[in-house]
Every structure is written in structure tokens, then in C-alpha cells.
Design an enzyme around this catalytic site. Structure first.
Site, PDB file in Angstrom:
ATOM      1  N   GLU A 163      10.757   4.450   6.537  1.00 11.19           N
ATOM      2  CA  GLU A 163      10.096   4.576   7.836  1.00 11.19           C
ATOM      3  C   GLU A 163      10.694   5.745   8.608  1.00 11.19           C
ATOM      4  O   GLU A 163      11.880   6.054   8.467  1.00 11.19           O
ATOM      5  CB  GLU A 163      10.302   3.307   8.662  1.00 11.19           C
ATOM      6  N   HIS A 222      15.079   2.855   7.576  1.00 13.03           N
ATOM      7  CA  HIS A 222      14.606   3.743   8.642  1.00 13.03           C
ATOM      8  C   HIS A 222      15.753   4.689   9.005  1.00 13.03           C
ATOM      9  O   HIS A 222      16.550   4.392   9.892  1.00 13.03           O
ATOM     10  CB  HIS A 222      14.169   2.937   9.864  1.00 13.03           C
ATOM     11  N   HIS A 261       7.951  -6.699  12.083  1.00 15.02           N
ATOM     12  CA  HIS A 261       8.685  -6.785  13.350  1.00 15.02           C
ATOM     13  C   HIS A 261       8.678  -8.214  13.881  1.00 15.02           C
ATOM     14  O   HIS A 261       7.627  -8.796  14.143  1.00 15.02           O
ATOM     15  CB  HIS A 261       8.167  -5.824  14.426  1.00 15.02           C
TER      16      HIS A 261
END
Length: 247
Positions: A76, A44, A197
Site C-alpha cells: 500500500e 505500507h 480497516h
């Protein structure tokens, strides 16, 4: 159905960036994870480069394309023009759009499709023209997948932190039901299903049992934490085993 394990290496980059030194090596440990059986790598890259840096994006792209062409590269990020330019150059297998503000420490909610459908649709069309699969990061809400499909998504990634942070049995069951219903709605909409997550060795089996058609999980914080005690190869193996068991 086999669920792919994508190792998120942001935490490794965080640790490296505490010093002006090249270690721990993001590319070296990504290679070790892939050699140990990981199905892909997730990153990310944020605008402030507080963990993944722009040059990491392309070094990892070369690693995957040259040494692990059968593995997945997942990037991401928020679909800003700068981010879309970056991924257009790196050409990952999958881009996961997340609704993070630049100063967020980590992702903490999914997209509001009612207010962002036009943004997501335009960004999705741009990347799909380049052959890049697109996933939307969403909350555990069965009303959302159909909206994702309408905006052009190929997959959804369900935000699992509420489930990962639940420790009372009734709360765990509540979130598992929501996750299961969201997964069913996604499947009915013709979308593949990712999740991520706060997933751990302990809570993965029950999640896979609730969503047997789960295509992919992206795991960073818990996996890298476990690797401090177990070593990265043993940890990757343990997470792959957890994905094959049923809770």
C-alpha cells in the site's frame, strides 16, 4: 466465494522500531502467519519508515517468492515517484493506492477520484505494464467504483473503518447497506472487491454476508492485537474461520 486473508504486518514493525533491535522479526512473524494459513502479506512503507522500512520490502519479497510463491504480496502507499520506483523494484502481486499524506498516522479516507483521476491513471498504467494488479482505496460510496474503472483500476479496497467503529445496531446496518451497495457497484463495473480497516473477528461475518463476492480483506491492528492473547497461528485460523461464517 473464498475471501483471501492478507495479514498487515505494520504493527509488528512499529513494535520492532521502538528499540534498536531486530525483534520482533517482521519477516519471521510474516513467515509464521503464512505457515498458519494466511493468503498473503500486506505492508505500507511510509516515507519516514516509522514502521515498514525499505529493506523490509525486499526481505519480504524474497520470503514470498522463494518460500510461498502461491501467496500474495500487497504493498500500500501514495503513488509518489519514490513509491512507484520502490514497488517497480519489488514487483508485488498487488499495489493498493491510498491517498495518505506523509504525516498521517493511518489511512482515514478514500480517494477523491474527481480530483485525482489523472494521477491515479498515470500511476496505474505504469504498474500494469509490469504485470502488477492495482487497487484503489475508496470510501463506502457506490458512485465511486465506475470512476475507478475508468482510471484503470483492477480492484477497489473499501475503507471499512466507519463500519468497524459502529456499535449501535442502526449505525452498523447503515454502513453495511453502504458497503453492500458499493460492492454491487464495483461488481457491475467489472472490478474485484477488497476491504480493510478496523475489521475484527466479530464484524467480519456480517461484512462477508453483505458482500459475498469479497475477494480479499487486509487486516492488521485487530489481528495482531488478538495474537497477543491467542498466539499468531491460532489467530490466523480464527480469522479464516470468521471469513467462512455468515453474520
Amino acid at each position: 466465494m473464498k475471501t483471501s486473508l492478507s495479514v498487515n504486518v505494520n504493527a509488528i514493525a512499529y513494535l520492532r522500531n521502538r528499540r534498536s533491535l531486530p525483534w520482533p522479526s517482521v519477516v519471521g512473524l510474516s513467515k509464521l502467519a503464512l505457515q498458519s494459513g494466511a493468503d498473503g502479506i500486506t505492508i505500507h512503507p511510509r516515507p519516514d519508515e516509522r514502521h515498514i522500512r525499505r529493506d523490509d520490502v525486499f526481505i519480504l519479497e524474497r520470503l514470498l517468492r522463494q518460500e510461498f510463491p502461491d501467496r500474495e504480496y500487497n504493498i500500500e502507499g501514495y503513488p509518489s515517484d519514490d513509491f512507484l520506483d520502490l514497488v517497480s523494484r519489488a514487483k508485488p502481486d498487488q499495489v493498493t493506492f491510498v491517498p495518505d499524506l506523509p504525516d498521517q498516522s493511518t489511512s482515514d479516507h478514500g480517494w477523491d477520484l474527481s480530483g485525482n483521476a489523472d494521477l491515479l491513471k498515470a500511476a496505474t498504467e505504469r504498474l500494469k505494464k509490469q504485470g502488477i494488479r492495482v487497487s484503489f482505496f475508496i470510501d463506502e460510496d457506490p458512485s465511486i467504483p465506475e470512476l475507478c474503472k475508468a482510471a484503470g483500476a483492477d480492484r477497489i479496497e473499501i475503507y471499512t473503518a466507519p463500519y468497524g467503529g459502529a456499535f449501535e445496531r442502526d449505525q452498523i446496518d447503515f454502513h453495511l447497506r453502504n458497503l453492500q451497495n458499493t460492492g454491487r457497484a464495483a461488481a457491475n463495473a467489472g472490478l474485484e472487491i477488497n476491504a480493510g480497516h478496523d475489521l475484527t473477528l466479530e464484524n467480519l461475518p456480517a461484512l462477508k454476508n453483505a458482500i459475498p463476492q469479497l475477494a480479499e480483506v487486509s487486516i492488521g491492528h485487530a489481528l495482531i492485537s488478538d495474537a497477543l492473547a491467542l498466539g499468531l497461528p491460532a489467530t490466523v485460523k480464527a480469522y479464516q474461520e470468521a471469513l467462512q461464517s455468515r453474520g
